[in-house]
Structure formats: structure tokens, C-alpha cells
Design a protein around this motif. Structure first.
Motif, PDB file in Angstrom:
ATOM      1  N   LEU A  36       0.824  -1.215   0.000  1.00 44.21           N
ATOM      2  CA  LEU A  36       0.000   0.000   0.000  1.00 44.21           C
ATOM      3  C   LEU A  36       0.854   1.259   0.000  1.00 44.21           C
ATOM      4  O   LEU A  36       0.516   2.249  -0.670  1.00 44.21           O
ATOM      5  N   LEU A  37       1.950   1.241   0.736  1.00 44.85           N
ATOM      6  CA  LEU A  37       2.837   2.408   0.748  1.00 44.85           C
ATOM      7  C   LEU A  37       3.427   2.675  -0.628  1.00 44.85           C
ATOM      8  O   LEU A  37       3.531   3.830  -1.057  1.00 44.85           O
ATOM      9  N   TYR A  38       3.798   1.615  -1.328  1.00 47.88           N
ATOM     10  CA  TYR A  38       4.323   1.800  -2.676  1.00 47.88           C
ATOM     11  C   TYR A  38       3.247   2.314  -3.623  1.00 47.88           C
ATOM     12  O   TYR A  38       3.509   3.085  -4.534  1.00 47.88           O
ATOM     13  N   MET A  39       2.006   1.898  -3.414  1.00 51.75           N
ATOM     14  CA  MET A  39       0.919   2.366  -4.273  1.00 51.75           C
ATOM     15  C   MET A  39       0.528   3.813  -3.958  1.00 51.75           C
ATOM     16  O   MET A  39       0.276   4.600  -4.872  1.00 51.75           O
ATOM     17  N   ILE A  40       0.495   4.163  -2.678  1.00 54.43           N
ATOM     18  CA  ILE A  40       0.068   5.507  -2.278  1.00 54.43           C
ATOM     19  C   ILE A  40       1.105   6.547  -2.654  1.00 54.43           C
ATOM     20  O   ILE A  40       0.776   7.606  -3.194  1.00 54.43           O
ATOM     21  N   PHE A  41       2.372   6.276  -2.394  1.00 52.32           N
ATOM     22  CA  PHE A  41       3.417   7.261  -2.633  1.00 52.32           C
ATOM     23  C   PHE A  41       4.092   7.091  -3.989  1.00 52.32           C
ATOM     24  O   PHE A  41       5.100   7.719  -4.269  1.00 52.32           O
ATOM     25  N   THR A  42       3.521   6.267  -4.829  1.00 54.54           N
ATOM     26  CA  THR A  42       3.941   6.063  -6.222  1.00 54.54           C
ATOM     27  C   THR A  42       5.441   5.834  -6.390  1.00 54.54           C
ATOM     28  O   THR A  42       6.055   6.351  -7.317  1.00 54.54           O
ATOM     29  N   LYS A  43       6.029   5.083  -5.491  1.00 52.63           N
ATOM     30  CA  LYS A  43       7.411   4.657  -5.701  1.00 52.63           C
ATOM     31  C   LYS A  43       7.373   3.498  -6.691  1.00 52.63           C
ATOM     32  O   LYS A  43       6.502   2.644  -6.623  1.00 52.63           O
ATOM     33  N   PRO A  44       8.323   3.462  -7.593  1.00 48.84           N
ATOM     34  CA  PRO A  44       8.316   2.349  -8.552  1.00 48.84           C
ATOM     35  C   PRO A  44       8.725   1.042  -7.874  1.00 48.84           C
ATOM     36  O   PRO A  44       9.642   1.010  -7.065  1.00 48.84           O
TER      37      PRO A  44
END
Length: 76
Positions: A36-44
Motif C-alpha cells: 500500500l505504501l508503494y501504491m500511495i506514494f507512487t514509488k516504482p
């Protein structure tokens, strides 16, 4: 105070469900939180991240499968 409450909660769940179930649950929660953190903060997501999430998921699924050990034969 929040840490104390969460520790009491986890220890209570260990008494009810057992340590293996709680370990799987906390590991799954951490994996979902990371995703979820990768999806929310748009980190690749790199290939290593995807591989790690895949391995965690496979481990949780394998742990949830019932044991298929053959019952021991009684010789007499």
C-alpha cells in the motif's frame, strides 16, 4: 501507550490462536502495508520488490495449507 496496548492485544491473540497463526498474520500485515505504501506514494516497484512480495505471499499460502503427513502405522 499505543505500543503497550498493541503488545497486550498481540499477546492475547497468541493465547487464543497460537503463535504460528499470529506470526503469519503479522507478516501478511507488513507485506500489505508495504504494498500500500508503494501504491500511495507512487514509488516504482523494482523486480526485487516484486520478488520479495511474491516470496512472502507464497510462504503465507504454503503455511495456510493443511499438513498432509501420513499417520504412523501401528505394527503389532
Amino acid at each position: 501507550m499505543a505500543t503497550f496496548i498493541s503488545q497486550v492485544f498481540v499477546l492475547s491473540l497468541i493465547v487464543i490462536f497460537g503463535i504460528a497463526t499470529i506470526a503469519m498474520t503479522t507478516t501478511a500485515r507488513k507485506a500489505v502495508t508495504l504494498l500500500l505504501l508503494y501504491m500511495i506514494f507512487t514509488k516504482p516497484l523494482t523486480k526485487r520488490h516484486e520478488l520479495g512480495l511474491l516470496l512472502i505471499s507464497i510462504g503465507i499460502i504454503l503455511k495456510m495449507l493443511p499438513d498432509t503427513k501420513p499417520s504412523p502405522r501401528v505394527q503389532g
